[in-house]
Design a protein around this motif. Structure first.
Motif, PDB file in Angstrom:
ATOM      1  N   LYS A  86      33.675   5.155  16.063  1.00 13.28           N
ATOM      2  CA  LYS A  86      33.968   6.589  16.650  1.00 13.28           C
ATOM      3  C   LYS A  86      34.033   7.552  15.834  1.00 13.28           C
ATOM      4  O   LYS A  86      34.420   8.607  16.015  1.00 13.28           O
ATOM      5  N   GLY A  87      33.832   7.294  14.278  1.00 12.78           N
ATOM      6  CA  GLY A  87      34.219   8.141  13.384  1.00 12.78           C
ATOM      7  C   GLY A  87      33.449   9.040  13.296  1.00 12.78           C
ATOM      8  O   GLY A  87      32.274   9.446  13.919  1.00 12.78           O
ATOM      9  N   LYS A  88      33.608  10.535  12.264  1.00  7.80           N
ATOM     10  CA  LYS A  88      32.955  11.425  12.182  1.00  7.80           C
ATOM     11  C   LYS A  88      31.389  11.438  11.731  1.00  7.80           C
ATOM     12  O   LYS A  88      30.715  12.024  12.060  1.00  7.80           O
ATOM     13  N   ILE A  89      31.276  10.288  10.905  1.00 12.57           N
ATOM     14  CA  ILE A  89      29.937   9.909  10.428  1.00 12.57           C
ATOM     15  C   ILE A  89      28.850   9.678  11.501  1.00 12.57           C
ATOM     16  O   ILE A  89      27.868  10.262  11.636  1.00 12.57           O
ATOM     17  N   ASN A  90      29.614   8.802  12.339  1.00 11.85           N
ATOM     18  CA  ASN A  90      28.710   8.221  13.358  1.00 11.85           C
ATOM     19  C   ASN A  90      28.422   9.383  14.707  1.00 11.85           C
ATOM     20  O   ASN A  90      27.293   9.383  15.047  1.00 11.85           O
ATOM     21  N   GLN A  91      29.126  10.310  14.719  1.00 10.08           N
ATOM     22  CA  GLN A  91      29.065  11.356  15.729  1.00 10.08           C
ATOM     23  C   GLN A  91      28.036  12.171  15.012  1.00 10.08           C
ATOM     24  O   GLN A  91      26.910  12.737  15.870  1.00 10.08           O
ATOM     25  N   PHE A  92      27.752  12.447  13.815  1.00  8.31           N
ATOM     26  CA  PHE A  92      26.752  13.115  13.119  1.00  8.31           C
ATOM     27  C   PHE A  92      25.412  12.240  13.398  1.00  8.31           C
ATOM     28  O   PHE A  92      24.497  12.643  13.702  1.00  8.31           O
ATOM     29  N   LEU A  93      25.651  10.996  13.452  1.00  2.00           N
ATOM     30  CA  LEU A  93      24.283  10.295  13.359  1.00  2.00           C
ATOM     31  C   LEU A  93      23.821  10.166  14.742  1.00  2.00           C
ATOM     32  O   LEU A  93      22.557  10.384  14.854  1.00  2.00           O
ATOM     33  N   LYS A  94      24.642  10.292  15.729  1.00  2.34           N
ATOM     34  CA  LYS A  94      24.135  10.420  17.269  1.00  2.34           C
ATOM     35  C   LYS A  94      23.508  11.731  17.319  1.00  2.34           C
ATOM     36  O   LYS A  94      22.545  11.706  18.126  1.00  2.34           O
ATOM     37  N   GLU A  95      24.133  12.714  16.654  1.00  2.68           N
ATOM     38  CA  GLU A  95      23.431  13.862  16.843  1.00  2.68           C
ATOM     39  C   GLU A  95      22.087  14.002  16.096  1.00  2.68           C
ATOM     40  O   GLU A  95      21.028  14.939  16.615  1.00  2.68           O
ATOM     41  N   LEU A  96      21.753  13.167  15.370  1.00  7.70           N
ATOM     42  CA  LEU A  96      20.329  13.186  14.489  1.00  7.70           C
ATOM     43  C   LEU A  96      19.497  12.958  15.696  1.00  7.70           C
ATOM     44  O   LEU A  96      18.285  13.623  15.503  1.00  7.70           O
ATOM     45  N   ALA A  97      19.609  12.131  16.752  1.00  8.44           N
ATOM     46  CA  ALA A  97      18.573  11.933  17.419  1.00  8.44           C
ATOM     47  C   ALA A  97      17.957  13.118  18.372  1.00  8.44           C
ATOM     48  O   ALA A  97      16.792  13.289  18.531  1.00  8.44           O
ATOM     49  N   ARG A  98      18.658  14.177  18.203  1.00  7.88           N
ATOM     50  CA  ARG A  98      18.278  15.423  18.979  1.00  7.88           C
ATOM     51  C   ARG A  98      17.265  16.257  18.304  1.00  7.88           C
ATOM     52  O   ARG A  98      16.737  17.151  18.516  1.00  7.88           O
ATOM     53  N   LEU A  99      17.402  16.079  16.906  1.00  6.59           N
ATOM     54  CA  LEU A  99      16.676  16.774  16.019  1.00  6.59           C
ATOM     55  C   LEU A  99      15.143  16.384  15.920  1.00  6.59           C
ATOM     56  O   LEU A  99      14.655  15.454  16.272  1.00  6.59           O
ATOM     57  N   GLU A 100      14.250  17.514  15.442  1.00  6.89           N
ATOM     58  CA  GLU A 100      13.024  17.348  15.257  1.00  6.89           C
ATOM     59  C   GLU A 100      12.753  16.353  13.994  1.00  6.89           C
ATOM     60  O   GLU A 100      13.475  15.908  13.296  1.00  6.89           O
ATOM     61  N   ARG A 101      11.545  15.564  14.309  1.00  7.08           N
ATOM     62  CA  ARG A 101      11.331  14.631  13.221  1.00  7.08           C
ATOM     63  C   ARG A 101      11.520  14.693  11.814  1.00  7.08           C
ATOM     64  O   ARG A 101      12.019  14.317  11.011  1.00  7.08           O
ATOM     65  N   GLU A 102      10.844  16.049  11.313  1.00  7.19           N
ATOM     66  CA  GLU A 102      10.946  16.114  10.128  1.00  7.19           C
ATOM     67  C   GLU A 102      12.344  16.685   9.607  1.00  7.19           C
ATOM     68  O   GLU A 102      12.847  15.939   8.544  1.00  7.19           O
ATOM     69  N   MET A 120      23.168  21.117  13.746  1.00 10.05           N
ATOM     70  CA  MET A 120      23.926  20.302  12.430  1.00 10.05           C
ATOM     71  C   MET A 120      23.203  20.872  11.136  1.00 10.05           C
ATOM     72  O   MET A 120      21.937  20.677  11.008  1.00 10.05           O
ATOM     73  N   GLU A 121      23.940  21.571  10.523  1.00 10.47           N
ATOM     74  CA  GLU A 121      23.378  21.908   8.901  1.00 10.47           C
ATOM     75  C   GLU A 121      23.911  20.941   7.965  1.00 10.47           C
ATOM     76  O   GLU A 121      24.922  20.157   8.005  1.00 10.47           O
ATOM     77  N   LYS A 122      23.236  21.026   6.887  1.00 11.56           N
ATOM     78  CA  LYS A 122      23.490  20.230   5.677  1.00 11.56           C
ATOM     79  C   LYS A 122      24.867  20.513   5.215  1.00 11.56           C
ATOM     80  O   LYS A 122      25.679  19.704   4.660  1.00 11.56           O
ATOM     81  N   ASP A 123      25.140  21.925   4.982  1.00  8.64           N
ATOM     82  CA  ASP A 123      26.544  22.416   4.669  1.00  8.64           C
ATOM     83  C   ASP A 123      27.333  21.593   5.441  1.00  8.64           C
ATOM     84  O   ASP A 123      28.361  21.449   4.806  1.00  8.64           O
ATOM     85  N   GLN A 124      27.569  21.420   6.828  1.00 10.33           N
ATOM     86  CA  GLN A 124      28.273  20.856   7.731  1.00 10.33           C
ATOM     87  C   GLN A 124      28.779  19.424   7.095  1.00 10.33           C
ATOM     88  O   GLN A 124      29.602  19.067   6.740  1.00 10.33           O
ATOM     89  N   ILE A 125      27.486  18.768   6.511  1.00 17.02           N
ATOM     90  CA  ILE A 125      27.652  17.328   6.201  1.00 17.02           C
ATOM     91  C   ILE A 125      28.108  17.297   4.756  1.00 17.02           C
ATOM     92  O   ILE A 125      29.267  16.375   4.240  1.00 17.02           O
ATOM     93  N   HIS A 126      27.827  18.352   3.779  1.00 15.70           N
ATOM     94  CA  HIS A 126      28.546  18.516   2.643  1.00 15.70           C
ATOM     95  C   HIS A 126      30.263  18.567   2.586  1.00 15.70           C
ATOM     96  O   HIS A 126      31.046  17.977   1.826  1.00 15.70           O
ATOM     97  N   ASN A 127      30.397  19.585   3.566  1.00 19.94           N
ATOM     98  CA  ASN A 127      31.993  19.806   3.656  1.00 19.94           C
ATOM     99  C   ASN A 127      32.735  18.499   4.326  1.00 19.94           C
ATOM    100  O   ASN A 127      33.728  18.342   3.638  1.00 19.94           O
ATOM    101  N   LEU A 128      32.001  17.818   5.193  1.00 23.02           N
ATOM    102  CA  LEU A 128      32.720  16.629   5.629  1.00 23.02           C
ATOM    103  C   LEU A 128      32.850  15.719   4.431  1.00 23.02           C
ATOM    104  O   LEU A 128      34.055  14.963   4.229  1.00 23.02           O
ATOM    105  N   LYS A 129      31.884  15.366   3.624  1.00 19.81           N
ATOM    106  CA  LYS A 129      32.081  14.547   2.706  1.00 19.81           C
ATOM    107  C   LYS A 129      33.113  15.043   1.566  1.00 19.81           C
ATOM    108  O   LYS A 129      33.686  14.051   1.187  1.00 19.81           O
TER     109      LYS A 129
END
Ligand code: PHE
Length: 350
Positions: free
Chosen positions: A37-53, A1-10
């Motif tokens: 089940k919206g797009k923001i929540n989907q991203f939030l779920k993916e957060l869990a898989r990322l490294e802490r920082e 998940m990239e920051k760019d993807q989030i910006h595009n979604l916004k």
């Protein structure tokens, strides 16, 4: 998940919300982006898989995007509150209103106002007299009896009305009938400027059947030609500019004696008749342009108006408003009748 993807979604979400003017559609977008089940929540779920920082960093961006979408939606719902359901359109009341068009006085009215101002400055009062007039005021009282050939120059529209002692009725062919009415209404001294519509059965490129004249009448003790010439020079300088000169040329009117045609120096060649390149001036004849008629009031006319010619004398002049106006502006209309056209393409030019 990239920051760019989030910006595009916004950006995509905000663009869709702003384009929408309809409540149901806004509700649908709310579910699509912010729902369980919206797009923001989907991203939030993916957060869990990322490294802490990375998680803190991207999480922050995601939160900002969520806030931005929520805020845009909130404003969009508010904007929709006052609206009837199901309407597809809305309009943004914060947009600047289209500029309303401001009109202006017609060219002829501008000229009339200026003529009135120039004469008011030397004590002439603007008056108006009837446009439907008896033959007596228009002709007889002005020393033009029935069947007199001078009447040929003033052909008139007659009105089908029962004739009276004052003859038939006609539409005023000139403003000179105002001279008589003015004298009958007031004793001298008289300083009138009568501006009104005139009618003659002529219609071609240089004549309109309706036009305007301004008629001056000055009656007092010991009025002479010097006064007439001085006043006409004053008008010419005020109206046309200080460089212009006038001259009086002998003429014949039944209601003035002596009578004159008034000429003014041509603006293009400054009265020389020739241009600086040696060519003949194309506007004038020999440096002079014709303005209109004038003269010393005929004793017959004074008597018609109830003024004693032994005590008083006066002068009068009557010129065309359209004519002096076109000369002043250097207007070269292909057809004088265009002045009466309601076509905005013409009117907007002045
Ligand atoms: N009434 C004349 C015309 O219409 C003009 C005029 C007015 C001449 C007053 C002399 C004096 O042509």
């Amino acid at each position: 998940m990239e920051k760019d993807q989030i910006h595009n979604l916004k950006n995509e979400a905000i663009a869709q919300i702003l384009r929408t003017g309809n409540k149901q559609e806004l509700e649908r977008l709310q579910i699509v982006y912010l729902g369980r089940k919206g797009k923001i929540n989907q991203f939030l779920k993916e957060l869990a898989r990322l490294e802490r920082e990375e998680r803190t960093d991207i999480g922050k961006t995601l939160n900002e995007a969520k806030k931005a979408i929520e805020n845009t939606l909130k404003t969009a719902f508010k904007r929709n509150l006052g609206k009837k359901e199901k309407t597809e359109e809305w309009f943004d009341i914060t947009l600047p209103a289209p500029k309303s068009q401001i009109g202006h006085l017609h060219l002829i009215s501008q000229a009339i106002a200026e003529i009135e101002r120039i004469f008011a400055a030397i004590g002439f009062t603007r008056v108006r007299h009837p446009e439907v007039e008896w033959d007596w005021y228009s002709f007889e009282a002005l020393n033009m009896p029935q069947n007199h050939p001078a009447r040929d120059d003033f052909e008139a529209f007659y009105v089908q009305a029962p004739p009276s002692k004052k003859g038939q009725m006609c539409l005023t062919p000139h403003t000179s009938s105002g001279q008589i009415r003015e004298m009958l209404a007031h004793q001298p001294p008289i300083r009138m400027i009568n501006i009104g519509r005139c009618y003659r059965p002529e219609s071609d490129i240089s004549h309109a059947p309706v036009f305007h004249q301004f008629e001056g009448l000055y009656i007092d003790k010991n009025v002479n030609i010097g006064h007439l010439k001085g006043m006409l020079s004053y008008f010419a300088e005020e109206f046309f500019g200080p460089e212009r000169k006038i001259r009086l040329r002998p003429y014949d009117f039944r209601f003035t004696e002596p009578s004159f045609e008034v000429d003014i120096t041509c603006d293009l060649c400054q009265g020389k008749g020739r241009l600086s390149n040696g060519q003949n001036c194309r506007v004038c004849k020999e440096g002079w342009l014709e303005l209109g008629g004038s003269g010393m009031t005929h004793p017959f006319v004074l008597k018609s108006g109830g003024v004693d010619p032994k005590k008083y004398s006066g002068f009068a002049f009557g010129w065309g408003v359209e004519r002096v106006m076109m000369m002043k502006a250097g207007l070269n209309l292909p057809d004088l009748r265009l002045l009466w056209s309601p076509d905005l393409r013409i009117l907007n030019q002045f």
